[in-house]
Design a protein around this motif. Structure first.
Motif, PDB file in Angstrom:
ATOM      1  N   GLU A  77     -14.539  -6.144  56.087  1.00  0.00           N
ATOM      2  CA  GLU A  77     -13.539  -5.833  55.095  1.00  0.00           C
ATOM      3  C   GLU A  77     -13.778  -6.782  53.853  1.00  0.00           C
ATOM      4  O   GLU A  77     -13.516  -6.198  52.655  1.00  0.00           O
ATOM      5  CB  GLU A  77     -12.023  -5.552  55.676  1.00  0.00           C
ATOM      6  CG  GLU A  77     -11.371  -4.718  54.986  1.00  0.00           C
ATOM      7  CD  GLU A  77      -9.990  -4.186  55.422  1.00  0.00           C
ATOM      8  OE1 GLU A  77      -8.937  -4.428  54.993  1.00  0.00           O
ATOM      9  OE2 GLU A  77     -10.096  -4.138  56.810  1.00  0.00           O
ATOM     10  N   GLN A  78     -13.889  -8.113  54.230  1.00  0.00           N
ATOM     11  CA  GLN A  78     -13.828  -8.896  53.160  1.00  0.00           C
ATOM     12  C   GLN A  78     -14.990  -9.016  52.311  1.00  0.00           C
ATOM     13  O   GLN A  78     -15.108  -8.995  51.007  1.00  0.00           O
ATOM     14  CB  GLN A  78     -13.527 -10.405  53.714  1.00  0.00           C
ATOM     15  CG  GLN A  78     -13.532 -11.605  52.518  1.00  0.00           C
ATOM     16  CD  GLN A  78     -13.479 -13.004  53.301  1.00  0.00           C
ATOM     17  OE1 GLN A  78     -13.502 -13.077  54.549  1.00  0.00           O
ATOM     18  NE2 GLN A  78     -13.377 -13.870  52.417  1.00  0.00           N
ATOM     19  N   VAL A  79     -16.204  -8.325  52.997  1.00  0.00           N
ATOM     20  CA  VAL A  79     -17.489  -8.041  52.310  1.00  0.00           C
ATOM     21  C   VAL A  79     -17.257  -7.125  51.000  1.00  0.00           C
ATOM     22  O   VAL A  79     -17.716  -7.493  50.050  1.00  0.00           O
ATOM     23  CB  VAL A  79     -18.453  -7.529  53.392  1.00  0.00           C
ATOM     24  CG1 VAL A  79     -19.670  -6.956  52.433  1.00  0.00           C
ATOM     25  CG2 VAL A  79     -19.027  -8.527  54.095  1.00  0.00           C
ATOM     26  N   GLY A  80     -16.609  -5.964  51.518  1.00  0.00           N
ATOM     27  CA  GLY A  80     -16.279  -4.934  50.451  1.00  0.00           C
ATOM     28  C   GLY A  80     -15.402  -5.596  49.166  1.00  0.00           C
ATOM     29  O   GLY A  80     -15.448  -5.361  48.034  1.00  0.00           O
ATOM     30  N   ASN A 130     -19.511   2.050  61.635  1.00  0.00           N
ATOM     31  CA  ASN A 130     -18.306   1.431  61.482  1.00  0.00           C
ATOM     32  C   ASN A 130     -18.251   0.189  60.396  1.00  0.00           C
ATOM     33  O   ASN A 130     -17.136   0.254  59.605  1.00  0.00           O
ATOM     34  CB  ASN A 130     -17.676   0.766  62.819  1.00  0.00           C
ATOM     35  CG  ASN A 130     -16.129   0.501  62.687  1.00  0.00           C
ATOM     36  OD1 ASN A 130     -15.310   1.156  62.349  1.00  0.00           O
ATOM     37  ND2 ASN A 130     -15.846  -0.906  62.485  1.00  0.00           N
ATOM     38  N   ASN A 131     -19.018  -0.356  60.514  1.00  0.00           N
ATOM     39  CA  ASN A 131     -19.105  -1.413  59.387  1.00  0.00           C
ATOM     40  C   ASN A 131     -19.173  -0.873  57.782  1.00  0.00           C
ATOM     41  O   ASN A 131     -18.477  -1.411  57.072  1.00  0.00           O
ATOM     42  CB  ASN A 131     -20.440  -2.270  59.273  1.00  0.00           C
ATOM     43  CG  ASN A 131     -20.339  -3.460  60.321  1.00  0.00           C
ATOM     44  OD1 ASN A 131     -19.322  -3.436  60.870  1.00  0.00           O
ATOM     45  ND2 ASN A 131     -21.235  -4.496  60.264  1.00  0.00           N
ATOM     46  N   ALA A 132     -20.007   0.512  57.729  1.00  0.00           N
ATOM     47  CA  ALA A 132     -19.794   1.179  56.438  1.00  0.00           C
ATOM     48  C   ALA A 132     -18.392   1.478  56.068  1.00  0.00           C
ATOM     49  O   ALA A 132     -18.129   1.432  54.963  1.00  0.00           O
ATOM     50  CB  ALA A 132     -20.767   2.363  56.513  1.00  0.00           C
ATOM     51  N   HIS A 133     -17.709   1.845  56.964  1.00  0.00           N
ATOM     52  CA  HIS A 133     -16.280   2.139  56.681  1.00  0.00           C
ATOM     53  C   HIS A 133     -15.440   0.875  56.391  1.00  0.00           C
ATOM     54  O   HIS A 133     -14.380   0.885  55.450  1.00  0.00           O
ATOM     55  CB  HIS A 133     -15.914   2.901  58.141  1.00  0.00           C
ATOM     56  CG  HIS A 133     -16.066   4.434  58.259  1.00  0.00           C
ATOM     57  ND1 HIS A 133     -15.482   5.453  57.652  1.00  0.00           N
ATOM     58  CD2 HIS A 133     -17.435   4.636  58.720  1.00  0.00           C
ATOM     59  CE1 HIS A 133     -16.179   6.320  58.088  1.00  0.00           C
ATOM     60  NE2 HIS A 133     -17.407   5.960  58.820  1.00  0.00           N
ATOM     61  N   LEU A 134     -15.689  -0.119  57.271  1.00  0.00           N
ATOM     62  CA  LEU A 134     -14.995  -1.466  56.633  1.00  0.00           C
ATOM     63  C   LEU A 134     -15.437  -1.942  55.343  1.00  0.00           C
ATOM     64  O   LEU A 134     -14.602  -2.218  54.460  1.00  0.00           O
ATOM     65  CB  LEU A 134     -15.425  -2.443  57.789  1.00  0.00           C
ATOM     66  CG  LEU A 134     -14.818  -2.417  59.077  1.00  0.00           C
ATOM     67  CD1 LEU A 134     -15.314  -3.241  60.060  1.00  0.00           C
ATOM     68  CD2 LEU A 134     -13.326  -2.044  59.190  1.00  0.00           C
ATOM     69  N   PHE A 135     -16.749  -1.825  55.057  1.00  0.00           N
ATOM     70  CA  PHE A 135     -16.874  -2.264  53.579  1.00  0.00           C
ATOM     71  C   PHE A 135     -16.427  -1.444  52.539  1.00  0.00           C
ATOM     72  O   PHE A 135     -15.723  -1.795  51.575  1.00  0.00           O
ATOM     73  CB  PHE A 135     -18.545  -2.121  53.394  1.00  0.00           C
ATOM     74  CG  PHE A 135     -19.461  -2.732  54.284  1.00  0.00           C
ATOM     75  CD1 PHE A 135     -19.343  -3.969  54.637  1.00  0.00           C
ATOM     76  CD2 PHE A 135     -20.903  -2.161  54.670  1.00  0.00           C
ATOM     77  CE1 PHE A 135     -20.013  -4.708  55.677  1.00  0.00           C
ATOM     78  CE2 PHE A 135     -21.613  -2.855  55.467  1.00  0.00           C
ATOM     79  CZ  PHE A 135     -21.294  -4.039  55.807  1.00  0.00           C
ATOM     80  N   ARG A 136     -16.338  -0.034  52.770  1.00  0.00           N
ATOM     81  CA  ARG A 136     -15.715   0.854  51.871  1.00  0.00           C
ATOM     82  C   ARG A 136     -14.195   0.402  51.834  1.00  0.00           C
ATOM     83  O   ARG A 136     -13.780   0.653  50.707  1.00  0.00           O
ATOM     84  CB  ARG A 136     -15.934   2.371  52.358  1.00  0.00           C
ATOM     85  CG  ARG A 136     -15.605   3.301  51.328  1.00  0.00           C
ATOM     86  CD  ARG A 136     -15.761   4.755  51.739  1.00  0.00           C
ATOM     87  NE  ARG A 136     -15.218   5.699  50.811  1.00  0.00           N
ATOM     88  CZ  ARG A 136     -13.978   6.444  51.059  1.00  0.00           C
ATOM     89  NH1 ARG A 136     -12.894   5.737  51.499  1.00  0.00           N
ATOM     90  NH2 ARG A 136     -13.700   7.152  49.943  1.00  0.00           N
ATOM     91  N   ILE A 188     -19.778 -14.468  51.748  1.00  0.00           N
ATOM     92  CA  ILE A 188     -19.818 -15.592  50.557  1.00  0.00           C
ATOM     93  C   ILE A 188     -20.251 -14.506  49.500  1.00  0.00           C
ATOM     94  O   ILE A 188     -21.607 -14.202  49.367  1.00  0.00           O
ATOM     95  CB  ILE A 188     -20.777 -16.880  50.798  1.00  0.00           C
ATOM     96  CG1 ILE A 188     -20.163 -17.857  51.807  1.00  0.00           C
ATOM     97  CG2 ILE A 188     -20.618 -17.562  49.451  1.00  0.00           C
ATOM     98  CD1 ILE A 188     -21.018 -18.823  52.361  1.00  0.00           C
ATOM     99  N   ALA A 189     -19.818 -14.492  48.381  1.00  0.00           N
ATOM    100  CA  ALA A 189     -20.111 -13.915  47.129  1.00  0.00           C
ATOM    101  C   ALA A 189     -21.266 -14.803  46.480  1.00  0.00           C
ATOM    102  O   ALA A 189     -21.177 -15.851  46.257  1.00  0.00           O
ATOM    103  CB  ALA A 189     -18.946 -13.412  46.135  1.00  0.00           C
ATOM    104  N   VAL A 190     -22.275 -14.003  46.042  1.00  0.00           N
ATOM    105  CA  VAL A 190     -23.562 -14.842  45.509  1.00  0.00           C
ATOM    106  C   VAL A 190     -23.993 -14.109  44.442  1.00  0.00           C
ATOM    107  O   VAL A 190     -24.207 -12.980  44.331  1.00  0.00           O
ATOM    108  CB  VAL A 190     -24.684 -14.904  46.580  1.00  0.00           C
ATOM    109  CG1 VAL A 190     -25.695 -15.650  45.511  1.00  0.00           C
ATOM    110  CG2 VAL A 190     -24.318 -16.122  47.668  1.00  0.00           C
TER     111      VAL A 190
END
Length: 359
Positions: free
Chosen positions: A152-155, A181-187, A330-332
């Protein structure tokens, strides 16, 4: 026949009967499940074997995960057996059954389909084998452990980066596979950031679509459709990973918009980092998968030994609160490539910059 011979024959018969009964009981005694408190499949003189059931090895990211995980497990004195289904749900279940039948001590699964792979957990538990969900969560199953990044933090990192460039405008979101499921968390993470701005009227999401099976061609079609539907009037693109971002950038390039609109991805693939250097992709999210692989390896070996894995968080998978270990992404972007991805040895300076001089 004398009484002596009759007694001798009877004694011999009783001895045979006792041997037969003892032999029949042995298999029943061996049916104690491998990972129950009563017994572990691994003894002091046998090597622990970890099964690694992977969705795919058709992307750079997952080849790297396989190699890092295998090396980490072997450093711990255990063995890894890897099987990859390349996006085929039925094949992944069959391969997992093979690993289960081979008697692995713990099964680590990167699910292609979050729902379908629940069957793998059930089958493994019938044989007393515990299951760790690696990077992606298996849904609706009595999963033993989930090891991943805070997806979720990735998104959220993606959306925060792009809203700094475009605080007001028309956004396109190119999602991942609906079955992941990760796709839903990213979104969800993306909308955690965007929703307040949408409510204020600053941002409008003019296109939001899943990318079936994460296939780049499907992401490309999504991007083309978004451009055509909005008469090429969009201001920013957030893509669920670097492969979908690449497809979006190809479509933007065909429309003369590449390098003009900010584009976010995630996974820190080499091609994506090279695009960041060139200015066609704005940012990616770096998930130090060496840390993920090493953490998962250590926890898998601990679990095989019956030791406490020390999970400090819980994630609901639709059936239970799954004990979880979640790492920080980490945002890059161009400003911190050197001190993150390159410093960690994730990619080399030469590969990232391709002989270009830094400005």
């Amino acid at each position: 026949m004398s009484k002596y011979m009759t007694d001798l024959n009877l004694s011999f018969f009783l001895i045979l009967l006792m041997v037969y009964v003892t032999a029949c009981e042995q298999p029943n005694q061996a049916v104690v499940h491998k990972n129950t408190p009563l017994q572990s499949n691994s003894t002091s003189d046998s090597k622990i074997v970890i099964g690694f059931s992977m969705d795919t090895l058709e992307e750079e990211r997952w080849i790297r995960d396989r190699d890092l995980f295998k090396a980490a497990v072997e450093r711990l004195g255990a063995e890894v057996r890897v099987m990859a289904a390349n996006g085929n749900d039925a094949m992944q279940i069959i391969q997992a059954e093979t690993l289960i039948n081979e008697g692995v001590d713990v099964l680590v699964v990167v699910p292609h389909n979050a729902e379908a792979t629940a069957a793998i957990v059930h089958k493994a538990h019938l044989e007393g084998i515990k299951v760790i969900s690696y990077d992606r969560l298996i849904k609706n199953a009595d999963l033993d452990l989930y090891v991943s990044f805070d997806n979720e933090q990735v998104g959220e990192l993606q959306a925060k980066a792009i809203t700094q460039f475009v605080p007001k405008g028309r956004y396109v979101y190119i999602g991942g596979a609906d079955t992941d499921n990760n796709a839903h968390l990213f979104r969800k993470g993306v909308y955690n950031v965007l929703q307040p701005l949408i409510a204020k009227g600053d941002i409008t999401v003019v296109y939001d679509q899943w990318t079936k099976n994460w296939l780049p061609m499907n992401a490309y079609e999504n991007m083309k459709n978004s451009l055509q539907a909005n008469h090429y009037k969009i201001d920013a693109v957030i893509a669920a990973n670097d492969a979908t971002a690449e497809s979006a950038i190809i479509a933007l390039s065909e429309s003369g918009l590449s390098g003009i609109l900010p584009v976010a991805g995630q996974d820190a693939e080499l091609a994506a980092v090279q695009r960041i250097v060139k200015g066609t992709q704005t940012m990616t999210v770096y998930k130090p998968i060496n840390l993920l692989a090493e953490t998962a390896a250590k926890l898998a070996v601990k679990m095989a030994k019956g030791e406490d894995v020390g999970a400090d968080r819980f994630v609901n998978n639709g059936k239970i609160q799954v004990p979880s270990v979640l790492l920080s992404p980490i945002a890059v972007d161009q400003t911190n490539l050197d001190e993150t991805i390159i410093k960690d040895g994730f990619h080399s300076w030469e590969d990232v910059y391709q002989g270009q001089l830094k400005e």
